[in-house]
Design a protein around this motif. Sequence first.
Motif, mmCIF file in Angstrom:
data_model
loop_
_atom_site.group_PDB
_atom_site.id
_atom_site.type_symbol
_atom_site.label_atom_id
_atom_site.label_comp_id
_atom_site.label_asym_id
_atom_site.label_seq_id
_atom_site.Cartn_x
_atom_site.Cartn_y
_atom_site.Cartn_z
ATOM 1 N N UNK A 12 -1.671 -5.289 -6.791
ATOM 2 C CA UNK A 12 -2.606 -6.319 -5.995
ATOM 3 C C UNK A 12 -3.948 -6.038 -5.149
ATOM 4 N N UNK A 13 -3.499 -4.338 -4.523
ATOM 5 C CA UNK A 13 -4.415 -3.317 -4.285
ATOM 6 C C UNK A 13 -6.090 -3.674 -5.466
ATOM 7 N N UNK A 14 -5.064 -2.446 -6.153
ATOM 8 C CA UNK A 14 -6.619 -2.289 -6.927
ATOM 9 C C UNK A 14 -7.233 -3.875 -7.456
ATOM 10 N N UNK A 15 -6.366 -5.203 -7.072
ATOM 11 C CA UNK A 15 -7.608 -6.259 -7.829
ATOM 12 C C UNK A 15 -8.101 -6.729 -6.289
ATOM 13 N N UNK A 16 -8.112 -6.133 -5.200
ATOM 14 C CA UNK A 16 -9.019 -6.607 -4.716
ATOM 15 C C UNK A 16 -9.887 -5.610 -4.496
ATOM 16 N N UNK A 17 -9.926 -4.319 -4.687
ATOM 17 C CA UNK A 17 -10.628 -3.792 -5.088
ATOM 18 C C UNK A 17 -10.539 -2.054 -4.431
ATOM 19 N N UNK A 18 -9.294 -1.558 -4.145
ATOM 20 C CA UNK A 18 -9.320 -1.034 -3.810
ATOM 21 C C UNK A 18 -8.144 0.526 -4.935
ATOM 22 N N UNK A 19 -9.771 1.472 -4.607
ATOM 23 C CA UNK A 19 -9.405 2.389 -5.714
ATOM 24 C C UNK A 19 -8.569 2.620 -5.950
ATOM 25 N N UNK A 20 -7.851 3.069 -7.929
ATOM 26 C CA UNK A 20 -6.879 3.362 -7.964
ATOM 27 C C UNK A 20 -5.803 4.229 -7.185
ATOM 28 N N UNK A 21 -6.949 5.594 -6.601
ATOM 29 C CA UNK A 21 -6.069 6.620 -6.649
ATOM 30 C C UNK A 21 -5.226 5.916 -4.934
ATOM 31 N N UNK A 22 -6.162 5.342 -4.346
ATOM 32 C CA UNK A 22 -5.684 5.031 -3.069
ATOM 33 C C UNK A 22 -4.958 4.033 -3.002
ATOM 34 N N UNK A 23 -4.690 2.930 -4.107
ATOM 35 C CA UNK A 23 -3.554 1.966 -4.345
ATOM 36 C C UNK A 23 -2.658 2.692 -4.089
ATOM 37 N N UNK A 24 -2.374 3.675 -4.797
ATOM 38 C CA UNK A 24 -1.095 4.289 -5.172
ATOM 39 C C UNK A 24 -0.376 4.959 -3.884
ATOM 40 N N UNK A 25 -1.235 5.347 -3.437
ATOM 41 C CA UNK A 25 -0.755 6.257 -1.929
ATOM 42 C C UNK A 25 -0.232 4.990 -1.778
ATOM 43 N N UNK A 26 -1.250 4.379 -1.464
ATOM 44 C CA UNK A 26 -0.626 3.408 -0.079
ATOM 45 C C UNK A 26 0.284 2.427 -0.107
ATOM 46 N N UNK A 27 1.005 2.670 -1.644
ATOM 47 C CA UNK A 27 2.208 1.649 -2.031
ATOM 48 C C UNK A 27 3.268 2.604 -1.805
ATOM 49 N N UNK A 28 3.020 3.947 -2.290
ATOM 50 C CA UNK A 28 3.674 4.623 -2.238
ATOM 51 C C UNK A 28 4.275 5.086 -0.430
ATOM 52 N N UNK A 29 3.937 4.627 -0.058
ATOM 53 C CA UNK A 29 3.772 4.513 1.608
ATOM 54 C C UNK A 29 4.365 3.442 2.062
ATOM 55 N N UNK A 30 3.813 2.108 1.664
ATOM 56 C CA UNK A 30 4.693 0.524 2.040
ATOM 57 C C UNK A 30 5.971 1.028 1.460
ATOM 58 N N UNK A 31 6.242 1.030 0.302
ATOM 59 C CA UNK A 31 7.830 0.882 -0.347
ATOM 60 C C UNK A 31 8.511 2.379 -0.015
ATOM 61 N N UNK A 32 7.792 3.675 0.617
ATOM 62 C CA UNK A 32 8.948 4.486 0.903
ATOM 63 C C UNK A 32 9.882 3.888 2.486
ATOM 64 N N UNK A 33 8.799 2.836 2.890
ATOM 65 C CA UNK A 33 9.085 2.322 4.576
ATOM 66 C C UNK A 33 10.287 1.362 3.319
#
Length: 346
Positions: A12-33
Amino acid sequence: MPDQLRKIGETILAGAGVPIQEAQTIARHLVGANLAGHDSHGIIQIPTYIDRMKAGHIVPGAKWNIVQESATTTVIDGHWGFGYVVNERAMQITIDKAEKSNVAAATVFRQGHIGRLAAYPLMAAERGMIGLIAADSGRSPKAVAPYGGAEARLGTNPLAIAVPSELDGPMFIDMSTAAVSMGKVKLAAARGRAIPEGWVVDKDGAATTDPQSLFQGGSLLPLGGSEGYKGYGLAVMVEILCGLLTGLGFGVEPTGRHNDGCFMAVFKVDAFRPLAQFRQEVADLAHFLKDTKPSHGSDGVLYPGEIENRNERRRSQAGIEIEAATWQKLQALAESYGVADQMALA
């Protein structure tokens, strides 16, 4: 399952225009929470982040930079990038400097929401160091009333500390200086549940259990209940470290742009005493506390961070529950960005 949820977040983040490496970092933190049991800081945040991107308040791929540094200090301008990306790099720089100089500190300003604070000092604990972080929301809209007040003038201004140990799970504290985080009230609202009295006052300063009151002119209360001046005092100190020391300032700017200011510090344990001895004594302290006779109605004493470790183990196996309201928003976003098929395959 966690891996599937991470992939959904990335997609979803990548679809919204977030660079894939950033999207992976964000998703990792979110799911970690989510894994730790802090769903308020989990995948539920994605719609808010995308709204902030659309408003220009978060800039995906922003080129953050170091504006001032010494052997032991760093000042980083995030240029409105995703806080997870900027702050993780800032903590890594601080850890590397502490490795060489025994202690190090950094400030970070002009970045997006950094999520669950514990994730950053835990990076230091994994390297045999003590990590500390505090954060505020700069001059974005406020949520917490000062002690004795009936209108919001402060952010939730959280802080977290993590230490290395020989325990099965990490020893750390991650706490808001408000009675509760804003995200937990949003989560209760999304799930249609009442909140405990003592979390929120309505626009007239009266106690309420309705989470919607917070979004109708109400305020969060400072940590401490009848002794709320303690949480208020902590919040003011965090405001100074993360708002004034960073240069973000205090109050609210007209744009309402959210920007997390951070102060972080790392201490190399070996600079004070042998790491192995320290790690063992932290574990011994935890067991000493856990051996306390339980109070009436209690399931026993836990060391700080133990409940999150238990949650992570359980949710890694059993999966993560996502409330219907959040799932519907994620599905709608996936459809709008043309990635619904990828989300279904995750």
